[in-house]
Design a protein around this motif. Structure first.
Motif, PDB file in Angstrom:
ATOM      1  N   ALA A  67       0.733  -1.182  -0.108  1.00  0.00           N
ATOM      2  CA  ALA A  67      -0.274   0.016   0.132  1.00  0.00           C
ATOM      3  C   ALA A  67       0.893   1.312   0.061  1.00  0.00           C
ATOM      4  N   LEU A  68       1.740   1.157   0.967  1.00  0.00           N
ATOM      5  CA  LEU A  68       2.820   2.293   0.800  1.00  0.00           C
ATOM      6  C   LEU A  68       3.678   2.401  -0.465  1.00  0.00           C
ATOM      7  N   THR A  69       4.018   1.337  -1.216  1.00  0.00           N
ATOM      8  CA  THR A  69       4.593   1.651  -2.348  1.00  0.00           C
ATOM      9  C   THR A  69       3.783   1.997  -3.368  1.00  0.00           C
ATOM     10  N   SER A  70       2.519   1.706  -3.345  1.00  0.00           N
ATOM     11  CA  SER A  70       1.418   2.141  -4.332  1.00  0.00           C
ATOM     12  C   SER A  70       1.229   3.407  -4.176  1.00  0.00           C
ATOM     13  N   ALA A  71       1.528   3.992  -2.858  1.00  0.00           N
ATOM     14  CA  ALA A  71       1.090   5.511  -2.662  1.00  0.00           C
ATOM     15  C   ALA A  71       2.401   6.359  -3.292  1.00  0.00           C
ATOM     16  N   GLY A  72       3.612   5.481  -3.742  1.00  0.00           N
ATOM     17  CA  GLY A  72       4.735   6.144  -4.092  1.00  0.00           C
ATOM     18  C   GLY A  72       5.825   6.365  -3.144  1.00  0.00           C
ATOM     19  N   PHE A  73       5.552   5.820  -1.961  1.00  0.00           N
ATOM     20  CA  PHE A  73       6.731   6.059  -0.921  1.00  0.00           C
ATOM     21  C   PHE A  73       8.004   4.761  -1.143  1.00  0.00           C
ATOM     22  N   ASN A  74       9.071   5.302  -1.107  1.00  0.00           N
ATOM     23  CA  ASN A  74      10.244   4.308  -0.865  1.00  0.00           C
ATOM     24  C   ASN A  74      10.870   4.146   0.400  1.00  0.00           C
ATOM     25  N   PHE A  75      11.203   2.914   0.583  1.00  0.00           N
ATOM     26  CA  PHE A  75      11.565   2.452   1.925  1.00  0.00           C
ATOM     27  C   PHE A  75      13.422   2.659   1.923  1.00  0.00           C
ATOM     28  N   THR A  76      13.719   3.157   2.797  1.00  0.00           N
ATOM     29  CA  THR A  76      15.343   2.885   3.027  1.00  0.00           C
ATOM     30  C   THR A  76      15.589   1.855   3.990  1.00  0.00           C
ATOM     31  N   ARG A  77      14.759   1.275   4.913  1.00  0.00           N
ATOM     32  CA  ARG A  77      15.176   0.040   5.606  1.00  0.00           C
ATOM     33  C   ARG A  77      14.030  -0.185   6.135  1.00  0.00           C
ATOM     34  N   MET A  78      13.944  -1.760   6.135  1.00  0.00           N
ATOM     35  CA  MET A  78      12.615  -2.329   6.901  1.00  0.00           C
ATOM     36  C   MET A  78      13.031  -3.634   7.543  1.00  0.00           C
ATOM     37  N   SER A  79      12.619  -3.752   8.767  1.00  0.00           N
ATOM     38  CA  SER A  79      12.987  -4.827   9.429  1.00  0.00           C
ATOM     39  C   SER A  79      11.657  -5.308  10.408  1.00  0.00           C
ATOM     40  N   ASP A  80      11.675  -6.554  10.886  1.00  0.00           N
ATOM     41  CA  ASP A  80      10.566  -7.048  11.794  1.00  0.00           C
ATOM     42  C   ASP A  80      11.345  -7.546  12.876  1.00  0.00           C
ATOM     43  N   LEU A  81      10.643  -8.330  13.843  1.00  0.00           N
ATOM     44  CA  LEU A  81      11.225  -8.833  14.952  1.00  0.00           C
ATOM     45  C   LEU A  81      12.235 -10.109  14.862  1.00  0.00           C
ATOM     46  N   SER A  82      11.818 -10.612  13.622  1.00  0.00           N
ATOM     47  CA  SER A  82      12.747 -11.615  13.165  1.00  0.00           C
ATOM     48  C   SER A  82      13.999 -11.254  12.383  1.00  0.00           C
ATOM     49  N   GLY A  83      14.072 -10.091  11.919  1.00  0.00           N
ATOM     50  CA  GLY A  83      15.252  -9.546  10.814  1.00  0.00           C
ATOM     51  C   GLY A  83      14.423  -8.898   9.946  1.00  0.00           C
ATOM     52  N   LYS A  84      15.498  -8.776   8.690  1.00  0.00           N
ATOM     53  CA  LYS A  84      15.272  -8.133   7.550  1.00  0.00           C
ATOM     54  C   LYS A  84      13.820  -8.548   6.888  1.00  0.00           C
ATOM     55  N   VAL A  85      12.769  -7.814   6.535  1.00  0.00           N
ATOM     56  CA  VAL A  85      11.705  -8.255   5.514  1.00  0.00           C
ATOM     57  C   VAL A  85      12.102  -8.328   4.180  1.00  0.00           C
TER      58      VAL A  85
END
Length: 85
Positions: A67-85
């Motif tokens: 949803a965020l990507t569709s809205a035009g936003f870019n991620f510079t980093r993303m992680s969850d409790l188990s590590g990188k998503v």
């Protein structure tokens, strides 16, 4: 499931509202937001948001991210409790 993401957004009024609306519309629950406006490693026309989001499960993380990507936003980093998503 909780995950944290860092999003680069244009430094213009209303962008935080847009990001939170997209996350909320996708069913994510925002736990924490940090708004980093004075970082030296990004363009002066942009700012960084660090957002911690609670989701139902791993597939819901993908829904929020899409949803965020569709809205035009870019991620510079993303992680969850188990590590990188």
């Amino acid at each position: 499931r909780i995950f944290r993401l860092q999003i680069e957004v244009p430094d213009i009024p209303g962008q935080l509202a847009v990001v939170t609306r997209v996350i909320g519309d996708a069913g994510g629950s925002i736990i924490e937001v940090a708004h980093q406006r004075l970082q030296l490693d990004i363009s002066a026309k942009n700012t960084t948001l660090e957002v911690m989001v609670e989701t139902r499960d791993r597939s819901h993380i993908k829904e929020v991210r899409d949803a965020l990507t569709s809205a035009g936003f870019n991620f510079t980093r993303m992680s969850d409790l188990s590590g990188k998503v």
